[in-house]
Write an enzyme that holds these catalytic residues in place. Structure first.
Site, PDB file in Angstrom:
ATOM      1  CB  CYS A   1     -27.358  89.092 -55.705  1.00 25.92           C
ATOM      2  SG  CYS A   1     -27.962  90.496 -54.755  1.00 25.92           S
TER       3      CYS A   1
ATOM      4  CB  CYS B   1     -28.105  92.466 -57.221  1.00 26.62           C
ATOM      5  SG  CYS B   1     -27.366  92.126 -55.625  1.00 26.62           S
ATOM      6  CG  ASP B   2     -28.365  90.609 -60.838  1.00 27.35           C
ATOM      7  OD1 ASP B   2     -28.085  91.818 -60.900  1.00 27.35           O
ATOM      8  OD2 ASP B   2     -27.517  89.720 -60.721  1.00 27.35           O
TER       9      ASP B   2
HETATM   10  P1  FAD Z   1     -16.170  92.638 -52.135  1.00 30.83           P
HETATM   11  O1  FAD Z   1     -16.841  93.467 -53.139  1.00 30.83           O
HETATM   12  O2  FAD Z   1     -16.411  91.158 -52.132  1.00 30.83           O
HETATM   13  O3  FAD Z   1     -14.604  92.898 -52.273  1.00 30.83           O
HETATM   14  C1  FAD Z   1     -13.700  92.105 -51.571  1.00 30.83           C
HETATM   15  C2  FAD Z   1     -12.304  92.585 -51.909  1.00 30.83           C
HETATM   16  O4  FAD Z   1     -11.377  91.915 -51.054  1.00 30.83           O
HETATM   17  C3  FAD Z   1     -11.869  92.323 -53.339  1.00 30.83           C
HETATM   18  O5  FAD Z   1     -11.289  93.485 -53.882  1.00 30.83           O
HETATM   19  C4  FAD Z   1     -10.784  91.246 -53.196  1.00 30.83           C
HETATM   20  O6  FAD Z   1      -9.788  91.359 -54.203  1.00 30.83           O
HETATM   21  C5  FAD Z   1     -10.241  91.589 -51.825  1.00 30.83           C
HETATM   22  N1  FAD Z   1      -9.541  90.487 -51.150  1.00 30.83           N
HETATM   23  C6  FAD Z   1     -10.013  89.250 -50.851  1.00 30.83           C
HETATM   24  N2  FAD Z   1      -9.034  88.525 -50.256  1.00 30.83           N
HETATM   25  C7  FAD Z   1      -7.947  89.352 -50.164  1.00 30.83           C
HETATM   26  C8  FAD Z   1      -6.628  89.187 -49.660  1.00 30.83           C
HETATM   27  N3  FAD Z   1      -6.206  88.022 -49.121  1.00 30.83           N
HETATM   28  N4  FAD Z   1      -5.761  90.222 -49.742  1.00 30.83           N
HETATM   29  C9  FAD Z   1      -6.170  91.404 -50.263  1.00 30.83           C
HETATM   30  N5  FAD Z   1      -7.403  91.622 -50.762  1.00 30.83           N
HETATM   31  C10 FAD Z   1      -8.265  90.592 -50.717  1.00 30.83           C
HETATM   32  N6  FAD Z   1     -25.011  94.693 -54.278  1.00 30.83           N
HETATM   33  C11 FAD Z   1     -25.801  95.760 -54.494  1.00 30.83           C
HETATM   34  O7  FAD Z   1     -25.967  96.586 -53.594  1.00 30.83           O
HETATM   35  N7  FAD Z   1     -26.391  95.971 -55.711  1.00 30.83           N
HETATM   36  C12 FAD Z   1     -26.221  95.130 -56.745  1.00 30.83           C
HETATM   37  O8  FAD Z   1     -26.802  95.321 -57.822  1.00 30.83           O
HETATM   38  C13 FAD Z   1     -25.398  93.996 -56.558  1.00 30.83           C
HETATM   39  N8  FAD Z   1     -25.198  93.115 -57.566  1.00 30.83           N
HETATM   40  C14 FAD Z   1     -24.405  92.044 -57.351  1.00 30.83           C
HETATM   41  C15 FAD Z   1     -24.207  91.158 -58.408  1.00 30.83           C
HETATM   42  C16 FAD Z   1     -23.372  90.065 -58.250  1.00 30.83           C
HETATM   43  C17 FAD Z   1     -23.170  89.129 -59.401  1.00 30.83           C
HETATM   44  C18 FAD Z   1     -22.725  89.839 -56.995  1.00 30.83           C
HETATM   45  C19 FAD Z   1     -21.809  88.669 -56.820  1.00 30.83           C
HETATM   46  C20 FAD Z   1     -22.955  90.710 -55.928  1.00 30.83           C
HETATM   47  C21 FAD Z   1     -23.797  91.811 -56.098  1.00 30.83           C
HETATM   48  N9  FAD Z   1     -24.027  92.687 -55.074  1.00 30.83           N
HETATM   49  C22 FAD Z   1     -24.805  93.793 -55.281  1.00 30.83           C
HETATM   50  C23 FAD Z   1     -23.434  92.510 -53.739  1.00 30.83           C
HETATM   51  C24 FAD Z   1     -22.211  93.435 -53.595  1.00 30.83           C
HETATM   52  O9  FAD Z   1     -21.373  93.256 -54.709  1.00 30.83           O
HETATM   53  C25 FAD Z   1     -21.472  93.110 -52.309  1.00 30.83           C
HETATM   54  O10 FAD Z   1     -22.345  93.243 -51.213  1.00 30.83           O
HETATM   55  C26 FAD Z   1     -20.299  94.069 -52.127  1.00 30.83           C
HETATM   56  O11 FAD Z   1     -19.434  94.049 -53.240  1.00 30.83           O
HETATM   57  C27 FAD Z   1     -19.496  93.709 -50.885  1.00 30.83           C
HETATM   58  O12 FAD Z   1     -18.469  94.640 -50.806  1.00 30.83           O
HETATM   59  P2  FAD Z   1     -17.152  94.353 -49.958  1.00 30.83           P
HETATM   60  O13 FAD Z   1     -16.320  95.561 -50.126  1.00 30.83           O
HETATM   61  O14 FAD Z   1     -17.517  93.905 -48.600  1.00 30.83           O
HETATM   62  O15 FAD Z   1     -16.462  93.084 -50.629  1.00 30.83           O
END
Ligand code: FAD
Ligand code: NAP
Length: 321
Positions: free
Chosen positions: A135, A138-139
């Site tokens: 990302c 992000c980084d």
């Molecule tokens: P996620 O954070 O992906 O969470 C998904 C959740 O669903 C997890 O808890 C998982 O356990 C759960 N899950 C999946 N399948 C199941 C299932 N079958 N049953 C129950 N639970 C399940 N964004 C920023 O804004 N700033 C940053 O600096 C930034 N840095 C990042 C760095 C990295 C390395 C990465 C990979 C991403 C970064 N992002 C950043 C992006 C950001 O992390 C994501 O946009 C955000 O986390 C998405 O949130 P979400 O809640 O949609 O899903």
């Protein structure tokens, strides 16, 4: 074990916890299923510099602990489980956890996120978070005035390269084929940056090793069909070869595009509702474009407000019958 809840939230990333905070404050007693990555994607990174209101940066894991504390403070319950089957054809909906727990729910908010694809090199995994990232938004700032490379040839890779070209001293865009699949408008902007010397293209090359030391990445090794391997000195490697939304459990039952859940189509009154009334989706699982913590949290809030309204109107309709 069987539980019945008004609001069941799948996922404990920014979308899931924000939905939980709003649902808990609406007295809906939400249950959050944390999944196999408690805290979600942000727990896999170090500094988060773009979460509003946090200067200096906050560690991703610490931020998600605060989300967890916030949701529990208002009465949300969080359980460590992974949902392995769903039945959206019955009401209440029925979902089953990996050890057999059965969850019955009047509404479900799907916040299962997306997973960045990786090339699969052991060295890529070893340096993830220490020079290898998925990302640039992000980084990217960590590589100010340093040389970086981006791997990939689609819209994301070109956008990442363009974004980084305003930060890094030079960006090397590495693609395995001799042409990009990114759209022409982006390619025009890319070629303008190449002409300015801010971006260098390395076509028909595949990264086959990330090189580095205790301090992080120092170079990548590129394999090519028509010559010996090359070494490209860089301190940051951005792998941009696509994301996979975590929706295998829900499609084809729920409408999707390229695997991302579609919302707001069945009933415009509920922007975050899927094609099944009462099932909502938020965060990266329904957003192929922005994929940020703050946008995921925002859509988690919207989904919880939609679910609350849905429950109120459903209860009113039942009372009127
Ligand atoms: P996620 O954070 O992906 O969470 C998904 C959740 O669903 C997890 O808890 C998982 O356990 C759960 N899950 C999946 N399948 C199941 C299932 N079958 N049953 C129950 N639970 C399940 N964004 C920023 O804004 N700033 C940053 O600096 C930034 N840095 C990042 C760095 C990295 C390395 C990465 C990979 C991403 C970064 N992002 C950043 C992006 C950001 O992390 C994501 O946009 C955000 O986390 C998405 O949130 P979400 O809640 O949609 O899903
Ligand atoms: P994508 O279009 O699937 O492109 C992935 C790229 O990575 C391709 O160039 C592919 O190479 C390459 N790749 C895949 N696996 C690889 C591997 N193992 N090693 C090396 N390279 C590999 O993914 P995306 O760029 O993330 O885009 C996803 C979707 O979001 C697309 O529909 C895109 O249009 C959309 N999107 C749109 C915008 C926008 O409109 N501004 C921005 C971002 C994304 P090949 O070309 O050889 O297959």
């Amino acid at each position: 074990m069987t539980r019945h809840v008004k609001v069941l939230i799948l996922g404990s990333g920014p979308a899931g916890y924000t939905a939980a905070i709003y649902a808990a404050r609406a007295n809906l007693h939400p249950l959050v299923i944390a999944g196999d990555v408690p805290g979600g994607q942000l727990t896999t990174t170090t500094d988060v510099e773009n979460w509003p209101g946090t200067v200096p940066a906050v560690l991703g894991g610490v931020l998600m602990e605060e989300f967890d504390r916030h949701a529990r403070t208002f009465g949300a319950e969080v359980v460590q489980d992974v949902i392995v089957s769903v039945d959206f054809g019955r009401r209440p909906f029925v979902l089953t956890g990996e050890f057999g727990a059965v969850y019955r729910a009047d509404t479900v908010i799907l916040c299962t996120g997306a997973t960045a694809r990786s090339i699969g090199l052991p060295s890529e995994a070893a340096f993830r978070g220490r020079g290898v990232s998925g990302c640039a938004t992000c980084d990217g700032f960590f590589y100010k005035d340093q040389e970086c490379c981006v791997i990939g040839g689609g819209n994301t890779a070109v956008e990442e390269a363009l974004f980084l070209s305003n930060i890094a001293s030079r960006v090397h865009l590495v693609h395995r084929r001799d042409r990009f699949r990114a759209e022409p408008a982006l390619l025009d902007r890319l070629h303008a940056r190449v002409a300015e010397g801010r971006v260098a293209l390395h076509l028909s090359r595949e990264m086959d090793e990330v090189l580095g030391d205790d301090r992080g990445v120092t170079a990548v090794r590129l394999r090519r069909a028509d010559g010996p391997p090359e070494t490209l000195p860089v301190s940051g490697v951005f792998v941009a070869i696509g994301h996979d939304p975590n929706t295998a459990l829900f499609v084809p039952a729920l409408a999707h595009r390229d695997g991302y859940l579609q919302t707001g189509l069945a009933d415009p009154a509920y922007p975050m509702m899927t094609n099944v009334p009462g099932v909502f989706a938020a965060g990266d699982v329904q957003d192929s474009l922005y994929r940020q913590a703050v946008t995921s949290a925002g859509s988690g809030c919207m989904a919880a407000l939609d679910a609350r309204r849905f429950l109120e109107l459903t209860a009113a309709a039942v009372a009127a019958e």
